[in-house]
Design a protein around this motif. Structure first.
Motif, mmCIF file in Angstrom:
data_model
loop_
_atom_site.group_PDB
_atom_site.id
_atom_site.type_symbol
_atom_site.label_atom_id
_atom_site.label_comp_id
_atom_site.label_asym_id
_atom_site.label_seq_id
_atom_site.Cartn_x
_atom_site.Cartn_y
_atom_site.Cartn_z
ATOM 1 N N GLU A 104 14.637 18.280 65.029
ATOM 2 C CA GLU A 104 15.745 19.096 64.486
ATOM 3 C C GLU A 104 17.081 18.590 65.024
ATOM 4 N N ASN A 105 17.112 18.154 66.304
ATOM 5 C CA ASN A 105 18.342 17.558 66.857
ATOM 6 C C ASN A 105 18.752 16.317 66.081
ATOM 7 N N VAL A 106 17.762 15.536 65.628
ATOM 8 C CA VAL A 106 18.063 14.341 64.843
ATOM 9 C C VAL A 106 18.795 14.715 63.565
ATOM 10 N N PHE A 107 18.288 15.732 62.850
ATOM 11 C CA PHE A 107 18.928 16.142 61.595
ATOM 12 C C PHE A 107 20.329 16.695 61.840
ATOM 13 N N VAL A 108 20.473 17.555 62.879
ATOM 14 C CA VAL A 108 21.748 18.251 63.083
ATOM 15 C C VAL A 108 22.784 17.331 63.724
ATOM 16 N N HIS A 109 22.410 16.697 64.857
ATOM 17 C CA HIS A 109 23.390 15.934 65.636
ATOM 18 C C HIS A 109 23.442 14.461 65.266
ATOM 19 N N GLY A 110 22.346 13.914 64.765
ATOM 20 C CA GLY A 110 22.344 12.492 64.429
ATOM 21 C C GLY A 110 22.878 12.200 63.041
ATOM 22 N N TYR A 111 22.595 13.134 62.085
ATOM 23 C CA TYR A 111 22.990 12.869 60.694
ATOM 24 C C TYR A 111 24.041 13.864 60.189
ATOM 25 N N GLU A 112 23.711 15.166 60.147
ATOM 26 C CA GLU A 112 24.585 16.141 59.483
ATOM 27 C C GLU A 112 25.935 16.267 60.174
ATOM 28 N N ARG A 113 25.939 16.182 61.508
ATOM 29 C CA ARG A 113 27.212 16.310 62.223
ATOM 30 C C ARG A 113 28.183 15.186 61.855
ATOM 31 N N HIS A 114 27.653 14.023 61.539
ATOM 32 C CA HIS A 114 28.478 12.872 61.156
ATOM 33 C C HIS A 114 28.541 12.677 59.637
ATOM 34 N N ASN A 116 21.249 24.799 88.475
ATOM 35 C CA ASN A 116 21.273 26.195 88.926
ATOM 36 C C ASN A 116 21.019 27.150 87.775
ATOM 37 N N ASP A 117 21.844 27.060 86.749
ATOM 38 C CA ASP A 117 21.700 27.927 85.581
ATOM 39 C C ASP A 117 22.269 27.194 84.394
ATOM 40 N N THR A 118 22.372 27.863 83.268
ATOM 41 C CA THR A 118 22.847 27.218 82.039
ATOM 42 C C THR A 118 24.294 26.801 82.147
ATOM 43 N N SER A 119 25.044 27.341 83.083
ATOM 44 C CA SER A 119 26.435 26.898 83.244
ATOM 45 C C SER A 119 26.489 25.477 83.760
ATOM 46 N N ASP A 120 25.420 25.033 84.462
ATOM 47 C CA ASP A 120 25.390 23.648 84.930
ATOM 48 C C ASP A 120 25.184 22.678 83.783
ATOM 49 N N LEU A 121 24.771 23.179 82.611
ATOM 50 C CA LEU A 121 24.556 22.318 81.444
ATOM 51 C C LEU A 121 25.765 22.290 80.529
ATOM 52 N N SER A 122 26.908 22.787 80.993
ATOM 53 C CA SER A 122 28.100 22.861 80.141
ATOM 54 C C SER A 122 28.592 21.510 79.658
ATOM 55 N N PRO A 123 28.453 20.406 80.390
ATOM 56 C CA PRO A 123 28.905 19.118 79.844
ATOM 57 C C PRO A 123 28.092 18.676 78.642
ATOM 58 N N PHE A 124 26.844 19.236 78.484
ATOM 59 C CA PHE A 124 25.994 18.816 77.378
ATOM 60 C C PHE A 124 26.398 19.548 76.099
ATOM 61 N N GLN A 125 26.108 18.937 74.976
ATOM 62 C CA GLN A 125 26.407 19.563 73.692
ATOM 63 C C GLN A 125 25.392 20.651 73.373
ATOM 64 N N ARG A 126 24.221 20.550 73.946
ATOM 65 C CA ARG A 126 23.157 21.495 73.653
ATOM 66 C C ARG A 126 22.193 21.490 74.833
ATOM 67 N N ILE A 127 21.411 22.580 74.942
ATOM 68 C CA ILE A 127 20.452 22.664 76.045
ATOM 69 C C ILE A 127 19.030 22.568 75.528
ATOM 70 N N GLY A 128 18.841 22.291 74.229
ATOM 71 C CA GLY A 128 17.493 22.197 73.664
ATOM 72 C C GLY A 128 16.679 21.103 74.317
ATOM 73 N N MET A 129 17.264 19.912 74.461
ATOM 74 C CA MET A 129 16.531 18.810 75.076
ATOM 75 C C MET A 129 16.191 19.126 76.527
ATOM 76 N N TRP A 130 17.116 19.775 77.246
ATOM 77 C CA TRP A 130 16.827 20.112 78.635
ATOM 78 C C TRP A 130 15.674 21.118 78.728
ATOM 79 N N ASN A 131 15.622 22.088 77.795
ATOM 80 C CA ASN A 131 14.522 23.047 77.804
ATOM 81 C C ASN A 131 13.183 22.354 77.559
ATOM 82 N N VAL A 132 13.159 21.388 76.603
ATOM 83 C CA VAL A 132 11.926 20.642 76.335
ATOM 84 C C VAL A 132 11.505 19.872 77.585
#
Length: 616
Positions: free
Chosen positions: A486-496, A545-561
């Protein structure tokens, strides 16, 4: 006294004096002796090379004179010349007739094609003269040579003379009677000096070095300056050429190396002159470069010493700054330990121990917070499962079956295919409660998902290349691949604003893990963001520490996986972004390999125990 004064000098000055005495002075002394010895060696090599060059040139000249001797030898015994030499001086008619025959039959053949022979003369004891060219001055010269003849000298290089105001090198040969072997006359061969100059000029000595030669009488035979041909060498020079060979220096300050050698056959003295500057040109450049390098090194050393001394005086200020940084929460600071100052070393060591202990305590607290966060994640998953269980699967599947039936009746194949795929998709997502499934099950689910996406994107190319037997031996957390695709469709193709064109899933079995890769041809992320992701993936999951540490990332889906894989299988497994640029992205998933896949009938507890036994 000197030792006490040295001890009282500040440490910076001590270091400067030691560097000058132990490095700079020996360096410059070594450079001086090295240059002197190298220059002497270069001079000796130049003398040896010049001597070798002179020997080669002498051999070439000897070969030239030998060829001339061999060419004129038949004339010594030729009947016409023998008869000419016996003609009385008063018989002018016979002289004329024989002279004509000799010139036509003999002299022409010898001189023709030999530009090096300027004049050819035969002179009898009766002073009967036969010459290819001639005049009164030439005849006087010939008679003078006849009077000074030494009978034992059959072939002799007389030296430089002038014929018609042109300098020539005269060769003398003696005629002997074939019966009585008495001297009956002489043969004189006057050679152009151009051929001698060509032989001497074949070999060059550097850019400005040259060869020249003088005869027994001190006349210059060849020289780069042709105006000197035939001139007398200076007395100072002739005095230096008395021995058979040698070398010396001349000029202002002895700036020119002169090497000479006398030829045994011709008696000519060959001289080479080479400026010493040419021989030491490379050494001078190397010497200058060495001096420059030495100055630069000395400047660098003195600069380094100054900086080092300055660092000693600012150690306390540096420690104060580190303490302020620790006060605001930066516990990564570390004070440098200085063994040459025991007091500062003790203070710095105590400071480092204090910061290390505070950091350990904070990490313990952080680890407890992570355990609490893991419990929160499990609670959210439980809530999600509870929400999923509220959906009536029978109602959903019956509805999809009705849609499929209508599509078949109306012969609408795409709707029928999508309804069937959607039903399989929900069965895997909703009904399957196992947290860990085989990779083959996960891939079957992804094929269903891709089939639905292909109905939306008709030009989408799906490429799944895996070994079915290997996928049965690989375990994976359920619904791992779907968020990544799903990240491929959203961030790799549709976003661009790109139409999805390609998604690939490939796998390879390695020694300690199974490598599963998701590939696309869309636009990737920035290099800095990719580096941030990989640093997070390579580190411990407890470092976030928490999700605030993931703020530089565009999304936290990959980190959760990644976190689900690492927590379940161990931190050696999870995600890694292999490549991400304008040509696409490659994400690698590292999964454990089991010798025997857990059977479907095994309980979830047995499955988890099998995973733990594999990951250690």
């Amino acid at each position: 006294m000197l030792i006490k004064k040295f001890r009282s000098i500040p440490i910076v000055r001590k270091l400067v004096l030691l560097i000058i005495m132990l490095m700079c002075v020996p360096f410059f002394l070594f450079g001086y002796f090295w240059y002197t010895i190298s220059a002497k060696t270069a001079e000796q090599n130049a003398i040896a090379f010049s001597e070798q060059l002179l020997r080669q040139t002498s051999e070439h000249l000897n070969s030239y004179f030998h060829d001339l001797e061999r060419t004129t030898y038949p004339l010594l015994t030729h009947p016409l010349i023998q008869q000419f030499l016996k003609i009385p001086a008063q018989d002018t008619f016979e002289q004329f007739m024989y002279t004509k025959r000799i010139k036509e039959e003999l002299v022409h053949n010898i001189i023709f094609g030999r530009e090096d022979i300027y004049n050819f003369t035969v002179l009898s004891k009766e002073a009967v003269d036969l010459s290819s060219t001639g005049g009164p001055e030439l005849r006087k010269r010939n008679l003078r040579l006849l009077d000074t003849l030494v009978p034992s000298q059959n072939y002799n290089v007389i030296g430089v003379d002038k014929v018609d105001a042109s300098p020539v090198l005269t060769i003398l040969r003696v005629f002997l009677d074939t019966l009585s072997y008495r001297n009956t006359g002489i043969m004189l061969i006057d050679l152009n000096l151009n051929e001698i100059d060509n032989i001497c000029g074949r070999n060059r000595l550097g850019d400005t070095g040259f060869l020249w030669a003088v005869d027994r009488n001190g006349h210059i035979v060849c020289h780069p300056d042709k105006t000197k041909w035939g001139q007398q060498a200076t007395e100072e020079e002739l005095k230096l050429f008395q021995s058979e060979k040698g070398s010396f220096k001349k000029g202002e300050g002895g700036n020119t190396l002169v090497t000479y050698q006398r030829s045994d056959k011709s008696g000519l003295v060959l001289i080479s002159e080479v400026p010493l500057q040419e021989m030491t040109r490379g050494l001078n450049a190397l010497r200058n470069a060495t001096i420059v390098i030495g100055i630069v090194l000395a400047a660098l050393i003195f600069t380094s010493l100054g900086m080092f001394a300055y660092s000693l005086t600012r150690s306390l200020r540096n420690l104060q700054r580190l303490m302020k940084r620790a006060e605001i929460g930066d516990l990564s600071v570390s004070a440098p330990e200085q063994p040459f100052n025991s007091e500062l070393d003790s203070v710095n060591r105590s400071f480092n121990k204090m910061v290390s202990e505070i950091r350990r305590l904070i990490e313990d607290v952080h680890r407890a917070e992570l355990m609490q966060k893991d419990m929160q994640i499990r609670q959210r998953e439980s809530v999600l499962q509870a929400m999923q269980s509220q959906i009536n699967p029978h109602f959903l599947y019956n509805t999809l079956e009705i849609i499929n039936s209508y599509a078949i009746v109306q012969n609408i194949v795409p709707i029928s295919r999508m309804a069937t795929a959607l039903a399989a998709f929900f069965r895997y997502s909703v009904n399957n409660r196992k947290p860990v499934v085989s990779l083959r099950e996960e891939l079957d689910h992804m094929r269903t998902y891709m089939l639905i996406q292909q109905e939306r994107y008709r030009r989408l190319d799906i490429d799944i290349e895996l070994d079915d037997e290997e996928t049965e031996q690989v375990s994976i957390i359920r619904l791992t691949l779907q968020p990544l695709v799903e990240n491929v469709f959203v961030h790799g193709y549709e976003r661009h604003r790109l139409r999805p064109s390609y998604i690939g899933i490939v796998g390879k079995k390695n020694a300690n893990y199974y490598s599963l890769k998701v590939l696309d041809k869309g636009h990737g992320m920035d290099e800095s963001l990719m580096a941030q992701y990989n640093r997070a993936f390579q580190g411990s999951i407890n470092s976030i520490n928490d999700t605030s540490d993931l703020s530089p990332f565009q999304r936290i889906g990959m980190w959760n996986v990644h976190a689900r894989l690492a927590m379940h299988f161990g931190e050696t497994y999870g995600l890694r972004i292999e490549r991400s640029d304008d040509h696409g992205t490659v994400i690698e998933i590292r999964l454990p390999i089991f010798l025997k896949h857990v059977e479907a009938g095994n309980s979830e507890k047995e499955n988890e125990a099998h995973v733990q036994s594999h990951t250690g």
